[in-house]
Design an enzyme around this catalytic site. Structure first.
Site, PDB file in Angstrom:
ATOM      1  N   GLU A 199      23.579 -29.744 -33.638  1.00  0.00           N
ATOM      2  CA  GLU A 199      24.728 -28.813 -33.684  1.00  0.00           C
ATOM      3  C   GLU A 199      24.800 -28.380 -32.315  1.00  0.00           C
ATOM      4  O   GLU A 199      25.913 -27.858 -31.676  1.00  0.00           O
ATOM      5  CB  GLU A 199      24.631 -27.870 -34.812  1.00  0.00           C
TER       6      GLU A 199
ATOM      7  N   CYS B 262      34.773 -18.686 -38.651  1.00  0.00           N
ATOM      8  CA  CYS B 262      33.820 -17.365 -39.649  1.00  0.00           C
ATOM      9  C   CYS B 262      33.449 -16.417 -38.625  1.00  0.00           C
ATOM     10  O   CYS B 262      33.275 -15.103 -39.152  1.00  0.00           O
ATOM     11  CB  CYS B 262      32.703 -18.190 -40.010  1.00  0.00           C
TER      12      CYS B 262
ATOM     13  N   ASP C 216      23.975 -20.532 -37.985  1.00  0.00           N
ATOM     14  CA  ASP C 216      24.574 -19.400 -36.889  1.00  0.00           C
ATOM     15  C   ASP C 216      23.525 -18.528 -36.422  1.00  0.00           C
ATOM     16  O   ASP C 216      23.480 -18.295 -35.155  1.00  0.00           O
ATOM     17  CB  ASP C 216      25.498 -18.692 -37.965  1.00  0.00           C
TER      18      ASP C 216
END
Length: 246
Positions: A60, A148, A179
């Site tokens: 990611e 988000c 995150d």
């Protein structure tokens, strides 16, 4: 001083109590959750429940660095969740690397770096992730991706750079751990880049304060919360779990 916020362990306790008391909230898809509204805590651990997936975190991160808004560009197999929220063209909004590094989003990282470089005591050292048009962009071409993260503010105090993360929504299990890894990466990079600009600064990474409108656990992960409540262990594979949420 840092606000006397809750810790990750205290967040676990609040979620454990919510599950024990069956304080459920049903989301828009009809799925049961437990939730803390207005959660604010010091992110002093890299996960809340579950275990880190270092391989996915690295994939990611590489995608974020690419700034691509297409899920096909995630290295390796595209995760099912990204496929589900992408548009008919495979496009999304929430590449966080795009959000802070792209000129199309006004180069948020560079703006923050310049502000803190010029004025270390500034309260304007902020990276703005989302945008007003997200109200419409989130469902463009069949997409379902309302970003988000709203903003992250960076405050230099006592030679430490503290990050204040502000989110509208955060899934406790998969969302938080990924995150957190991203926010830790950006904070460490900001520290390094500011120190490189002036060798006398010698800044260090400070605290990461996590503020979330809705911090929640989906029903498929209730077993992790239940297992922690009974044992104090933050992770167990579902096949090994024994209990009412199997």
């Amino acid at each position: 001083m840092i606000s006397d916020s809750m810790t990750v362990e205290e967040i676990r306790l609040h979620l454990g109590l919510a599950l024990k008391e069956k304080d459920f909230v049903v989301d828009k898809t009809g799925v049961k959750t437990i939730e803390i509204i207005g959660a604010s805590f010091v992110a002093d651990e890299p996960f809340i429940f579950g275990a880190l997936n270092d391989e996915y975190i690295q994939r990611e991160l590489e995608w974020y660095k690419s700034k691509s808004l297409f899920v096909k560009d995630i290295p390796g197999e595209t995760p099912k969740i990204w496929q589900q929220v992408a548009s008919s063209k495979g496009e999304i909004n929430s590449n966080y690397g795009w959000a802070i590094w792209s000129e199309d989003n006004y180069a948020q990282y560079d703006m923050c770096l310049a502000e803190l470089g010029q004025n270390p005591d500034s309260r304007r050292g902020i990276m703005i992730y989302t945008r007003p048009s997200m109200q419409f962009d989130y469902n463009k071409d069949g997409m379902s991706d309302f970003m988000c993260t709203n903003t992250v503010q960076y405050l230099i105090r006592d030679k430490k750079i503290n990050a204040v993360v502000n989110m509208r929504s955060n899934d406790v299990v998969f969302g938080f751990r990924n995150d957190y890894a991203w926010q830790k990466y950006v904070l460490d990079k900001l520290v390094s880049d500011l120190n490189a600009g002036d060798s006398t600064r010698q800044y260090k990474a400070g605290s990461i304060i996590w503020n979330v409108g809705s911090l929640h656990v989906y029903s498929r992960h209730f077993y992790l919360v239940d297992h922690w409540w009974k044992t104090g262990e933050t992770h167990i594979s579902k096949k090994d779990y024994v209990g009412k949420y199997a």
